[in-house]
Each structure stands twice: as C-alpha cells, then as structure tokens.
Design a protein around this motif. Structure first.
Motif, PDB file in Angstrom:
ATOM      1  N   PRO A   1       0.825  -1.211   0.000  1.00  0.00           N
ATOM      2  CA  PRO A   1       0.000   0.000   0.000  1.00  0.00           C
ATOM      3  C   PRO A   1       0.862   1.265   0.000  1.00  0.00           C
ATOM      4  O   PRO A   1       1.926   1.293   0.614  1.00  0.00           O
ATOM      5  CB  PRO A   1      -0.798  -0.090   1.296  1.00  0.00           C
ATOM      6  N   ARG A   2       0.413   2.252  -0.699  1.00  0.00           N
ATOM      7  CA  ARG A   2       1.163   3.512  -0.751  1.00  0.00           C
ATOM      8  C   ARG A   2       0.966   4.321   0.529  1.00  0.00           C
ATOM      9  O   ARG A   2      -0.067   4.257   1.163  1.00  0.00           O
ATOM     10  CB  ARG A   2       0.681   4.365  -1.931  1.00  0.00           C
ATOM     11  N   ARG A   3       1.974   5.093   0.879  1.00  0.00           N
ATOM     12  CA  ARG A   3       1.950   6.059   1.984  1.00  0.00           C
ATOM     13  C   ARG A   3       1.568   5.451   3.333  1.00  0.00           C
ATOM     14  O   ARG A   3       0.986   6.112   4.183  1.00  0.00           O
ATOM     15  CB  ARG A   3       1.008   7.213   1.646  1.00  0.00           C
ATOM     16  N   VAL A   4       1.871   4.178   3.525  1.00  0.00           N
ATOM     17  CA  VAL A   4       1.524   3.527   4.783  1.00  0.00           C
ATOM     18  C   VAL A   4       2.774   3.118   5.545  1.00  0.00           C
ATOM     19  O   VAL A   4       2.836   3.266   6.758  1.00  0.00           O
ATOM     20  CB  VAL A   4       0.633   2.288   4.521  1.00  0.00           C
ATOM     21  N   TYR A   5       3.760   2.619   4.835  1.00  0.00           N
ATOM     22  CA  TYR A   5       4.933   2.063   5.470  1.00  0.00           C
ATOM     23  C   TYR A   5       6.101   3.030   5.453  1.00  0.00           C
ATOM     24  O   TYR A   5       6.254   3.838   4.555  1.00  0.00           O
ATOM     25  CB  TYR A   5       5.342   0.761   4.781  1.00  0.00           C
ATOM     26  N   THR A   6       6.960   2.876   6.463  1.00  0.00           N
ATOM     27  CA  THR A   6       8.158   3.699   6.557  1.00  0.00           C
ATOM     28  C   THR A   6       9.307   3.003   5.826  1.00  0.00           C
ATOM     29  O   THR A   6       9.188   1.850   5.408  1.00  0.00           O
ATOM     30  CB  THR A   6       8.560   3.887   8.029  1.00  0.00           C
ATOM     31  N   GLN A   7      10.418   3.676   5.731  1.00  0.00           N
ATOM     32  CA  GLN A   7      11.606   3.075   5.127  1.00  0.00           C
ATOM     33  C   GLN A   7      12.060   1.855   5.916  1.00  0.00           C
ATOM     34  O   GLN A   7      12.511   0.870   5.342  1.00  0.00           O
ATOM     35  CB  GLN A   7      12.742   4.100   5.029  1.00  0.00           C
ATOM     36  N   ALA A   8      11.903   1.892   7.237  1.00  0.00           N
ATOM     37  CA  ALA A   8      12.268   0.740   8.061  1.00  0.00           C
ATOM     38  C   ALA A   8      11.425  -0.485   7.689  1.00  0.00           C
ATOM     39  O   ALA A   8      11.934  -1.603   7.630  1.00  0.00           O
ATOM     40  CB  ALA A   8      12.095   1.073   9.547  1.00  0.00           C
ATOM     41  N   HIS A   9      10.136  -0.273   7.423  1.00  0.00           N
ATOM     42  CA  HIS A   9       9.283  -1.373   6.973  1.00  0.00           C
ATOM     43  C   HIS A   9       9.791  -1.939   5.643  1.00  0.00           C
ATOM     44  O   HIS A   9       9.867  -3.159   5.452  1.00  0.00           O
ATOM     45  CB  HIS A   9       7.832  -0.906   6.787  1.00  0.00           C
ATOM     46  N   MET A  10      10.135  -1.063   4.729  1.00  0.00           N
ATOM     47  CA  MET A  10      10.619  -1.494   3.410  1.00  0.00           C
ATOM     48  C   MET A  10      11.943  -2.251   3.527  1.00  0.00           C
ATOM     49  O   MET A  10      12.184  -3.205   2.780  1.00  0.00           O
ATOM     50  CB  MET A  10      10.769  -0.303   2.468  1.00  0.00           C
ATOM     51  N   ASP A  11      12.774  -1.834   4.481  1.00  0.00           N
ATOM     52  CA  ASP A  11      14.043  -2.541   4.707  1.00  0.00           C
ATOM     53  C   ASP A  11      13.792  -3.976   5.160  1.00  0.00           C
ATOM     54  O   ASP A  11      14.459  -4.907   4.716  1.00  0.00           O
ATOM     55  CB  ASP A  11      14.897  -1.804   5.739  1.00  0.00           C
ATOM     56  N   VAL A  12      12.807  -4.171   6.045  1.00  0.00           N
ATOM     57  CA  VAL A  12      12.459  -5.512   6.509  1.00  0.00           C
ATOM     58  C   VAL A  12      11.929  -6.347   5.352  1.00  0.00           C
ATOM     59  O   VAL A  12      12.274  -7.524   5.203  1.00  0.00           O
ATOM     60  CB  VAL A  12      11.438  -5.453   7.670  1.00  0.00           C
ATOM     61  N   VAL A  13      11.102  -5.756   4.506  1.00  0.00           N
ATOM     62  CA  VAL A  13      10.578  -6.464   3.331  1.00  0.00           C
ATOM     63  C   VAL A  13      11.722  -6.890   2.425  1.00  0.00           C
ATOM     64  O   VAL A  13      11.793  -8.045   1.980  1.00  0.00           O
ATOM     65  CB  VAL A  13       9.560  -5.584   2.567  1.00  0.00           C
ATOM     66  N   ALA A  14      12.635  -5.981   2.144  1.00  0.00           N
ATOM     67  CA  ALA A  14      13.773  -6.296   1.270  1.00  0.00           C
ATOM     68  C   ALA A  14      14.629  -7.413   1.869  1.00  0.00           C
ATOM     69  O   ALA A  14      15.052  -8.331   1.157  1.00  0.00           O
ATOM     70  CB  ALA A  14      14.608  -5.044   1.032  1.00  0.00           C
ATOM     71  N   GLU A  15      14.886  -7.358   3.166  1.00  0.00           N
ATOM     72  CA  GLU A  15      15.667  -8.405   3.826  1.00  0.00           C
ATOM     73  C   GLU A  15      14.948  -9.753   3.752  1.00  0.00           C
ATOM     74  O   GLU A  15      15.579 -10.793   3.552  1.00  0.00           O
ATOM     75  CB  GLU A  15      15.930  -8.025   5.286  1.00  0.00           C
TER      76      GLU A  15
END
Length: 81
Positions: free
Chosen positions: A33-47
C-alpha cells in the motif's frame, strides 16, 4: 503487504482437458500500500525477500491438497512435499 502466486495456480485448468495450464514463468506478486509504510518497513521487506531468494536451493515445493471449483488462487490449500 501481501503476496500472490502468479503461475500454475492462477492460470487454472484447461476447460476442455482438465489439465493444469503451465505458464512460462512462476512468479510472486508483492503488493505494498502507498503512503503507509516507513523506510524501516521497506528494509524488513527487502531483507525478507533476500532471505527467501538465498534459501531457494534448499526450499521445497508444495502440493495442492484442496482445489475449489472457483477462485482456486484464493481458496486452494497446500501441503509441503
């Protein structure tokens, strides 16, 4: 975030033969979802995605144990091989 299989389960069966349709690629769709997650959330997803990719040689597949007549990509059930 959600993921969805985009391969043989989504492709369904041939209505004439009843055989599975086998697409050229087996893919997974990730929706964020757009505009919901922070960069920290995206880092966890990428990991997490990287960890799945790194384990691809030792990861086993699944077998379909239940297949409904309609919307099998939402309601099918699987078990480990």
């Amino acid at each position: 975030m959600r993921s969805m299989e985009r391969g043989v389960v989504s492709a369904g069966r041939d209505p004439k033969t009843g055989d599975h349709r086998y697409p050229t690629l087996e893919l997974t769709r990730l929706t964020i979802p757009r505009r919901v997650y922070t960069q920290a959330h995206m880092d966890v997803v990428a990991e997490s995605v990287k960890a799945v990719c790194d384990a691809r040689e030792t990861t086993r597949g699944l077998k379909m144990v239940y297949e409904p007549k309609y919307l099998r990509f939402f309601q099918a059930r699987f078990d480990r091989l």
